[in-house]
Design an enzyme around this catalytic site. Structure first.
Site, PDB file in Angstrom:
ATOM      1  N   ASP A  68       0.854  -1.191   0.000  1.00 10.40           N
ATOM      2  CA  ASP A  68       0.000   0.000   0.000  1.00 10.40           C
ATOM      3  C   ASP A  68       0.887   1.237   0.000  1.00 10.40           C
ATOM      4  OD1 ASP A  68      -2.350  -1.432   0.019  1.00 10.40           O
ATOM      5  OD2 ASP A  68      -2.512  -1.450   2.198  1.00 10.40           O
ATOM      6  N   ASP A  84      -6.993  -1.126  -4.726  1.00 10.62           N
ATOM      7  CA  ASP A  84      -8.059  -0.793  -3.781  1.00 10.62           C
ATOM      8  C   ASP A  84      -8.999   0.267  -4.355  1.00 10.62           C
ATOM      9  OD1 ASP A  84      -6.902  -2.546  -2.000  1.00 10.62           O
ATOM     10  OD2 ASP A  84      -5.783  -0.994  -0.945  1.00 10.62           O
TER      11      ASP A  84
END
Length: 217
Positions: free
Chosen positions: A114, A130
């Site tokens: 991330d 995402d």
């Protein structure tokens, strides 16, 4: 074909940015300003699902299986024409591509990289995959609630009464040729005057007295 290209572009963007962050930003410590005061890039490993939910790695292969099965289901539905609405087609493809982007990380490394962190508020760190899964998932729910807007031509066609449509079909049919009397068929076969015929002026009267047919000769 366009769906496959779009899915491939999402995967390239997702994996490419993860690779860049891994090379350029130190794990858990480095920060790169993307938009000052709004968004920055970091390097975090997430063992859960989108936005850090269900972390710990216990559901690793479950997440992979769900993403793969969903992508296969979408590909099959598009191939056989199960999904007619193009809005649903595009949204499902983008959701499947995002899911596969994170599934690749989980299958290879056991975690997802991330990198997007908001600077103006407290929010979970997320990645490109995402974004596609979440945004397209919300839009898919909106499309399920709101009906598809049809063109004026489609609306007028559905509003037309069935009898009118049937009349158009009936009027387009060709008329059948009238049946030729048996006396005329007999004369064509013999090439002469049929039995029971009598002359009248310049022609021949064929048939019964009340149902005569005058043939010019």
């Amino acid at each position: 074909m366009l769906y496959a290209i779009a899915a491939a572009l999402v995967l390239v963007l997702d994996q490419g940015l993860k690779y860049f962050v891994t090379l350029k930003i130190a794990l858990n410590e480095g920060v790169m300003q993307l938009i000052p005061g709004v968004m920055s890039l970091v390097n975090l490993h997430n063992t859960g699902m989108a936005f850090g939910f269900l972390s710990g790695g216990a559901y690793r292969w479950g997440f992979v299986a769900i993403a793969v099965l969903f992508a296969v289901g979408v590909a099959y539905a598009l191939a056989v024409g199960k999904v007619k609405d193009r809005r649903f087609c595009w949204l499902l493809v983008l959701i499947a591509a995002g899911g596969l982007g994170n599934a690749i990380d989980r299958a290879l490394y056991g975690y997802v990289v991330d990198m997007f962190r908001t600077e103006f508020m407290e929010f979970a760190v997320f990645n490109v995959a995402d974004i596609f899964v979440t945004v397209c998932g919300v839009l898919l729910c909106v499309c399920l609630i709101l009906p598809e807007k049809k063109s004026p031509a489609e609306q007028s066609d559905e509003a037309a009464p069935p009898k009118e449509k049937a009349g158009l079909v009936l009027r387009s049919k060709k008329r059948q040729a009238p049946e030729v009397p048996e006396e005329v068929k007999e004369r064509r076969r013999t090439g002469g005057i049929v039995p029971g015929a009598r002359t009248h002026g310049d022609g021949i009267i064929v048939g019964r007295e009340n149902d005569a047919l005058l043939l010019q000769v």
